[in-house]
Design a protein around this motif. Structure first.
Motif, PDB file in Angstrom:
ATOM      1  N   LYS A   1      39.841  42.797  36.295  1.00  0.00           N
ATOM      2  CA  LYS A   1      39.379  41.561  36.930  1.00  0.00           C
ATOM      3  C   LYS A   1      40.404  41.150  37.975  1.00  0.00           C
ATOM      4  CE  LYS A   1      36.040  40.867  33.891  1.00  0.00           C
ATOM      5  NZ  LYS A   1      34.709  41.237  34.385  1.00  0.00           N
TER       6      LYS A   1
ATOM      7  N   MET B   1      23.332  44.197  24.345  1.00  0.00           N
ATOM      8  CA  MET B   1      23.761  44.101  25.733  1.00  0.00           C
ATOM      9  C   MET B   1      25.046  44.915  25.813  1.00  0.00           C
ATOM     10  SD  MET B   1      24.481  40.624  27.901  1.00  0.00           S
ATOM     11  CE  MET B   1      25.208  40.608  29.529  1.00  0.00           C
TER      12      MET B   1
ATOM     13  N   GLU C   1      33.990  39.215  27.167  1.00  0.00           N
ATOM     14  CA  GLU C   1      32.813  38.374  26.944  1.00  0.00           C
ATOM     15  C   GLU C   1      32.234  38.606  25.543  1.00  0.00           C
ATOM     16  OE1 GLU C   1      29.339  39.033  29.511  1.00  0.00           O
ATOM     17  OE2 GLU C   1      29.015  36.866  29.517  1.00  0.00           O
TER      18      GLU C   1
ATOM     19  N   ASN D   1      22.126  34.375  32.806  1.00  0.00           N
ATOM     20  CA  ASN D   1      23.231  34.912  32.015  1.00  0.00           C
ATOM     21  C   ASN D   1      23.748  33.930  30.966  1.00  0.00           C
ATOM     22  OD1 ASN D   1      24.634  37.395  31.802  1.00  0.00           O
ATOM     23  ND2 ASN D   1      26.497  36.337  32.440  1.00  0.00           N
TER      24      ASN D   1
ATOM     25  N   TRP E   1      25.681  36.855  41.125  1.00  0.00           N
ATOM     26  CA  TRP E   1      26.218  38.227  41.159  1.00  0.00           C
ATOM     27  C   TRP E   1      25.531  39.049  42.234  1.00  0.00           C
ATOM     28  CZ3 TRP E   1      30.746  38.640  39.292  1.00  0.00           C
ATOM     29  CH2 TRP E   1      31.146  37.772  38.275  1.00  0.00           C
TER      30      TRP E   1
ATOM     31  N   TYR F   1      29.388  32.683  33.523  1.00  0.00           N
ATOM     32  CA  TYR F   1      30.122  33.722  32.815  1.00  0.00           C
ATOM     33  C   TYR F   1      31.323  33.104  32.095  1.00  0.00           C
ATOM     34  CZ  TYR F   1      32.550  38.254  32.364  1.00  0.00           C
ATOM     35  OH  TYR F   1      33.196  39.367  31.901  1.00  0.00           O
TER      36      TYR F   1
ATOM     37  N   ARG G   1      32.766  47.113  46.416  1.00  0.00           N
ATOM     38  CA  ARG G   1      33.240  45.786  46.845  1.00  0.00           C
ATOM     39  C   ARG G   1      34.511  45.914  47.677  1.00  0.00           C
ATOM     40  NH1 ARG G   1      32.237  43.013  40.918  1.00  0.00           N
ATOM     41  NH2 ARG G   1      30.012  42.628  41.195  1.00  0.00           N
TER      42      ARG G   1
ATOM     43  N   THR H   1      28.428  44.704  27.987  1.00  0.00           N
ATOM     44  CA  THR H   1      29.091  43.827  28.948  1.00  0.00           C
ATOM     45  C   THR H   1      30.597  43.883  28.731  1.00  0.00           C
ATOM     46  OG1 THR H   1      29.057  41.591  29.894  1.00  0.00           O
ATOM     47  CG2 THR H   1      28.845  41.746  27.504  1.00  0.00           C
ATOM     48  N   ASP H   2      31.329  43.051  29.469  1.00  0.00           N
ATOM     49  CA  ASP H   2      32.785  43.102  29.370  1.00  0.00           C
ATOM     50  C   ASP H   2      33.266  42.742  27.962  1.00  0.00           C
ATOM     51  OD1 ASP H   2      33.205  43.900  32.027  1.00  0.00           O
ATOM     52  OD2 ASP H   2      32.850  41.848  32.706  1.00  0.00           O
TER      53      ASP H   2
ATOM     54  N   GLY I   1      35.801  36.071  36.767  1.00  0.00           N
ATOM     55  CA  GLY I   1      35.495  37.284  35.997  1.00  0.00           C
ATOM     56  C   GLY I   1      34.991  38.437  36.844  1.00  0.00           C
ATOM     57  N   ILE I   2      35.424  38.503  38.091  1.00  0.00           N
ATOM     58  CA  ILE I   2      34.931  39.540  39.003  1.00  0.00           C
ATOM     59  C   ILE I   2      35.704  40.847  38.784  1.00  0.00           C
ATOM     60  CG2 ILE I   2      34.633  40.188  41.429  1.00  0.00           C
ATOM     61  CD1 ILE I   2      34.660  37.101  42.021  1.00  0.00           C
ATOM     62  N   SER I   3      34.969  41.951  38.613  1.00  0.00           N
ATOM     63  CA  SER I   3      35.600  43.260  38.435  1.00  0.00           C
ATOM     64  C   SER I   3      35.888  43.888  39.787  1.00  0.00           C
ATOM     65  CB  SER I   3      34.682  44.199  37.650  1.00  0.00           C
ATOM     66  OG  SER I   3      34.379  43.656  36.389  1.00  0.00           O
TER      67      SER I   3
HETATM   68  O1  LIG Z   1      30.006  42.177  38.451  1.00  0.00           O
HETATM   69  C1  LIG Z   1      31.093  41.914  37.929  1.00  0.00           C
HETATM   70  O2  LIG Z   1      32.162  42.082  38.462  1.00  0.00           O
HETATM   71  C2  LIG Z   1      31.173  41.365  36.591  1.00  0.00           C
HETATM   72  O3  LIG Z   1      32.090  41.672  35.866  1.00  0.00           O
HETATM   73  C3  LIG Z   1      30.183  40.367  36.249  1.00  0.00           C
HETATM   74  C4  LIG Z   1      29.245  40.617  35.118  1.00  0.00           C
HETATM   75  C5  LIG Z   1      28.464  41.907  35.362  1.00  0.00           C
HETATM   76  O4  LIG Z   1      29.089  42.966  35.279  1.00  0.00           O
HETATM   77  O5  LIG Z   1      27.258  41.862  35.562  1.00  0.00           O
HETATM   78  C6  LIG Z   1      29.967  40.739  33.836  1.00  0.00           C
HETATM   79  C7  LIG Z   1      29.670  40.031  32.748  1.00  0.00           C
HETATM   80  C8  LIG Z   1      28.795  38.870  32.776  1.00  0.00           C
HETATM   81  O6  LIG Z   1      27.899  38.931  31.723  1.00  0.00           O
HETATM   82  C9  LIG Z   1      28.069  38.734  34.040  1.00  0.00           C
HETATM   83  C10 LIG Z   1      28.356  39.466  35.117  1.00  0.00           C
END
Ligand SMILES: O=C(O)C(=O)C[C@]1(C(=O)O)C=C[C@@H](O)C=C1
Length: 237
Positions: free
Chosen positions: A200, A169, A175, A154, A62, A23, A87, A171-172, A80-82
């Motif tokens: 994040k 896609m 990204e 990914n 992931w 990522y 969680r 996504t964030d 990059g963990i949300s």
């Molecule tokens: O799971 C998360 O926390 C992420 O932000 C990771 C996550 C996703 O959401 O799948 C975000 C963007 C990337 O492309 C890969 C993984």
């Protein structure tokens, strides 16, 4: 006696960091160098130095990240963990590092076609999704009609859109901003107005207040002393 990861890490002389390596700009396992790199990799090295130990990276995915983390594979998970509530039930999070949110990325000729969920969620639209993270949960919760195409690698997923095998896609935003630079022909759709609000942060052991206080204080300092800005500018230009 309460769990004290800070003391254990100090005694071991090593901080173990779980990271996915897939990522950019946060965590990327460079196959040529066989080394992790990115914003959160540099931040992890800085955290280890702040504790006074060396950094050791442990590859996760992931899908398996929470199980790896709660199973004790590492002391912290970064990359990059949300922050999510599921969680949060299993672990602590540091204070937030940055704000992000889900945004479409598509071939540039289609930016006007995929601005809203209603425009996207149609049977003739193929959404490519990486499995296991918040992208997949967002797609499953929002899409009723669009085709969801799970693509596990990914690091190559954006080429599926360029090649026309997928339309977009989601996504964030961070990204999508980077990938439109790395892959001409792809354009982020309103990355300043994402569909969701997500922050994040770094994943920390459940219940360990001492370790969390240390990481939060370190991160607070780096967010205000220019340390984080310098690291992120090195990867984002
Ligand atoms: O799971 C998360 O926390 C992420 O932000 C990771 C996550 C996703 O959401 O799948 C975000 C963007 C990337 O492309 C890969 C993984």
């Amino acid at each position: 006696e309460p769990a004290d990861r800070l003391a254990a890490v100090t005694q071991a002389g090593v901080l173990k960091i779980c990271t996915t390596g897939d990522y950019k700009p946060f965590t990327y396992l460079d196959p040529a160098k066989n080394a992790f790199e990115g914003i959160d990799i540099d931040m992890a090295k800085d955290l280890a130095a702040a504790i006074g130990v060396k950094a050791e990276f442990v590859k996760t995915s992931w899908k398996t990240m929470m199980a790896d983390f709660t199973g004790g594979a590492c002391d912290v998970a970064m990359g990059g963990i949300s922050i999510t509530l599921p969680r949060q039930k299993q672990a602590f999070f540091s204070v937030p590092v940055m704000v992000d949110g889900k945004t479409p990325i598509t071939r540039c000729e289609n930016v006007d076609k995929f601005e809203t969920i209603t425009q996207i969620d149609r049977p003739d639209v193929t959404l490519v999704v990486n499995p296991g993270g918040t992208n997949e949960s967002f797609a499953r919760e929002t899409m009723k009609a669009a085709k969801i195409d799970l693509f596990p690698d990914n690091t190559k997923i954006f080429d599926e859109i360029l090649a026309g095998r997928a339309d977009l896609m989601i996504t964030d935003a961070s990204e999508t901003r980077l990938q439109q630079k790395l892959r001409p022909g792809l354009c982020a759709v309103h990355p300043d107005q994402p569909f969701t609000f997500a922050e994040k942060a770094y994943l920390l052991p459940q219940g360990d207040e001492v370790f969390k206080a240390f990481v939060d204080q370190w991160l607070h300092l780096r967010l205000h002393d220019g340390g984080y800005r310098k690291i992120s500018a090195a990867w984002l230009g």
